[in-house]
Design a protein around this motif. Structure first.
Motif, PDB file in Angstrom:
ATOM      1  N   LEU A 323       0.918  -1.284  -0.338  1.00  0.00           N
ATOM      2  CA  LEU A 323      -0.022  -0.008  -0.046  1.00  0.00           C
ATOM      3  C   LEU A 323       0.958   1.296   0.206  1.00  0.00           C
ATOM      4  CD1 LEU A 323      -2.928   1.390   0.313  1.00  0.00           C
ATOM      5  CD2 LEU A 323      -2.476   0.712   2.227  1.00  0.00           C
ATOM      6  N   ASP A 324       2.074   0.865   0.413  1.00  0.00           N
ATOM      7  CA  ASP A 324       2.952   2.609   0.942  1.00  0.00           C
ATOM      8  C   ASP A 324       3.963   2.512  -0.640  1.00  0.00           C
ATOM      9  OD1 ASP A 324       1.842   3.062   3.850  1.00  0.00           O
ATOM     10  OD2 ASP A 324       4.250   2.206   4.253  1.00  0.00           O
ATOM     11  N   HIS A 326       1.950   1.756  -2.558  1.00  0.00           N
ATOM     12  CA  HIS A 326       0.906   2.353  -4.578  1.00  0.00           C
ATOM     13  C   HIS A 326       0.819   4.048  -4.232  1.00  0.00           C
ATOM     14  CE1 HIS A 326      -3.009   2.610  -4.350  1.00  0.00           C
ATOM     15  NE2 HIS A 326      -3.810   2.251  -5.488  1.00  0.00           N
ATOM     16  N   ASN A 327       0.514   4.200  -2.829  1.00  0.00           N
ATOM     17  CA  ASN A 327       0.652   5.328  -2.654  1.00  0.00           C
ATOM     18  C   ASN A 327       1.671   6.099  -3.165  1.00  0.00           C
ATOM     19  OD1 ASN A 327      -2.451   4.953  -1.914  1.00  0.00           O
ATOM     20  ND2 ASN A 327      -1.401   4.568   0.767  1.00  0.00           N
ATOM     21  N   ASN A 477      -6.923   9.520  -8.839  1.00  0.00           N
ATOM     22  CA  ASN A 477      -7.006   7.872  -9.163  1.00  0.00           C
ATOM     23  C   ASN A 477      -8.177   7.607  -9.282  1.00  0.00           C
ATOM     24  OD1 ASN A 477      -7.426   5.286  -8.212  1.00  0.00           O
ATOM     25  ND2 ASN A 477      -6.773   5.031  -6.271  1.00  0.00           N
ATOM     26  N   ARG A 483      -8.219   0.768   0.938  1.00  0.00           N
ATOM     27  CA  ARG A 483      -7.376   0.763   0.831  1.00  0.00           C
ATOM     28  C   ARG A 483      -6.653  -0.054   2.328  1.00  0.00           C
ATOM     29  NH1 ARG A 483      -7.336  -1.997  -3.634  1.00  0.00           N
ATOM     30  NH2 ARG A 483      -7.220  -0.663  -5.415  1.00  0.00           N
ATOM     31  N   GLU A 484      -6.624   1.225   3.056  1.00  0.00           N
ATOM     32  CA  GLU A 484      -6.218   0.973   4.343  1.00  0.00           C
ATOM     33  C   GLU A 484      -7.041   0.152   4.825  1.00  0.00           C
ATOM     34  OE1 GLU A 484      -4.073   2.864   5.465  1.00  0.00           O
ATOM     35  OE2 GLU A 484      -4.115   4.801   3.668  1.00  0.00           O
TER      36      GLU A 484
END
Length: 504
Positions: A323-324, A326-327, A477, A483-484
């Motif tokens: 996720l990190d 991706h963001n 996006n 997501r989180e």
């Protein structure tokens, strides 16, 4: 007009979808033809060539299942769909470069078509529906194009022939009886038309956004209903039902990947030999890669979450690493940014997290040099998206494919442009076929904490995938899913999505 039935009203009032189907303007395809005409004329001018001849494309044909009479559900060839929007098989389409006029050629159907398949539409129906200048039958192609041609010598046809750099297949140039009466150019059209497809118009973006909206909604529905003891194909079925029932999406962008447990380390799971048929177990992670297609335009979304609705510390470690990445990529995206650099950024962030989690040890820069990131993310960071899931245009002339592990899997190495829609899909997987050689290699074995790696042996993997539009100053996006980790846990516990519904 007939009133809707009581059942239809009841279904609408209790619908789990908040979306209404968008109108599909045929002006979208008119605009695509104008874009091609402008680009092709410019190309011809730059080459000191006259603006004469015809673009000619052959649409798709219906296919039967092997030798049987079972006709597979038809989906139009993508370049033809881009220019003409025609949903029926057996058509040809032409654009007169000199005048800009567009011409469709429809198949002349036998009389018994009306008995078995429905009304035989007149050519005027297709002219109005598809907003073209003229429509004739396919047996008039030669006569019509010869009559329309204003240049000297044989009429010139620009035919579609070129390499798809994702499949390594070549597009098929149009064929018809009498084609020998024409000069044929097989090299000019493909790169020009492919480049037209790279940056999307507002009308195209509206359809891609709807495909994202209905697919996002379906992903959330599946997330809420997932339970241990179910079969993977039940998750696929729920997705397909939602996108068709509430989004009118008869086609999927690709075969659904519903991978749980160690299957989530199989990058293209879900094929005929691995048909989404495992039983979900408590403690599994589920990696669901599914996207609907609406009026030719697609979506491509991956959600990963714990089957039981609660992340363990190990699951959180790997999930948040991805996720990190991706963001960070989405935050860094803007016109002019190198996609290769974005892939390396994602790798570096994932490696940092794995080092903090004691899965890896050693110097991060050394890991990057030795391509350790490719052990955990062997695929590319993302791909162009549009009428095709892997939209063409990733490697235009002059852009070379990288050769290093991981990077060689990139479906594009170009710099980002405003109007591109591209998937951002970093992943982290524990794949024995990659881990074992890396842990035995003299160059890379020193980076692996074997004891901790062994603990993740049957973990599978995590992928997080969103469809992202490159804007003038950054990115947007288009995907709207939890997501989180805390968002996922809340939704799986029955909480609202989007979260702002809670205050409504």
């Amino acid at each position: 007009m007939a009133k809707p039935s009581r059942e239809a009203i009841s279904m609408a009032s209790t619908s789990p979808s908040s979306l209404s189907l968008p109108k599909v303007p045929m002006e979208l395809h008119v605009s695509n033809r104008q874009k091609l005409l402008k680009s092709l004329r410019q190309h011809l001018s730059n080459s000191s060539r006259p603006h004469h001849g015809f673009v000619l494309l052959q649409g798709g044909e219906e296919q039967t299942r092997y030798c049987t009479d079972h006709i597979e559900l038809f989906r139009q060839e993508s370049y033809f769909a881009y220019l003409f929007g025609v949903r029926e098989p057996g058509f040809y389409g032409a654009i007169d470069i000199a005048t800009g006029k567009s011409i469709l050629f429809a198949p002349r159907l036998p009389a018994d078509y009306a008995v078995w398949l429905g009304e035989i539409k007149p050519v005027s129906y297709f002219q109005e529906r598809y907003m073209v200048s003229m429509v004739y039958y396919t047996d008039k192609i030669v006569q019509l194009l010869v009559d329309q041609y204003k240049g000297s010598g044989k009429p010139l046809l620009f035919l579609l022939h070129g390499l798809n750099t994702d499949s390594n297949n070549f597009s098929k140039p149009a064929e018809f009886e009498g084609i020998e009466k024409f000069e044929r150019d097989l090299t000019t059209l493909h790169p020009v038309l492919t480049e037209c497809r790279v940056c999307k118009s507002d009308m195209e973006l509206a359809l891609i956004q709807f495909a994202n909206n209905i697919s996002s909604e379906a992903h959330v529905e599946v997330m809420r209903k997932t339970k241990a003891g179910m079969k993977e194909y039940q998750l696929e079925s729920m997705f397909l039902h939602h996108t068709y029932m509430y989004g009118g999406c008869r086609h999927c962008s690709y075969t659904c990947i519903c991978a749980t447990g160690e299957n989530s380390a199989v990058l293209h799971y879900g094929h005929a030999a691995a048909p989404n048929d495992r039983i979900l177990e408590d403690g599994d992670m589920a990696l669901l890669d599914m996207g609907a297609e609406y009026s030719f335009y697609g979506s491509d979304i991956t959600c990963t979450f714990p089957v039981n609705g609660k992340f363990t510390s190990d699951q959180s470690l790997i999930y948040n690493a991805v996720l990190d990445a991706h963001n960070a990529v989405i935050a860094a995206m803007k016109p002019g940014v190198s996609w290769v650099d974005m892939h390396k950024l994602a790798e570096k962030i994932i490696l940092e997290s794995l080092e903090k989690g004691n899965i890896l040890v050693g110097n991060l820069d050394d890991m990057m040099v030795e391509r350790v990131g490719a052990v955990f993310m062997p695929h590319g960071l993302g791909h162009l998206l549009g009428i095709d899931t892997h939209d063409p245009g990733g490697y235009p002339k002059g852009i070379e494919r990288p050769k290093e592990p991981g990077l060689k899997s990139l479906r594009t190495a170009r710099q980002l442009l405003e109007g591109i829609v591209i998937t951002v899909e970093p992943g982290c997987y524990f794949i024995d076929a990659l881990l074992v050689p890396a842990m035995e290699s003299a160059n890379t074995s020193k980076f692996f904490n074997r004891e901790i790696v062994d603990k993740f042996k049957n973990f599978g993997g995590v992928r997080i995938e969103s469809d992202v539009l490159v804007t003038a100053n950054g990115s947007k996006n288009m995907t709207k899913v939890p997501r989180e980790t805390w968002e996922i846990e809340a939704v799986m516990a029955g909480g609202p999505w989007p979260l702002n519904k809670a205050s409504g």
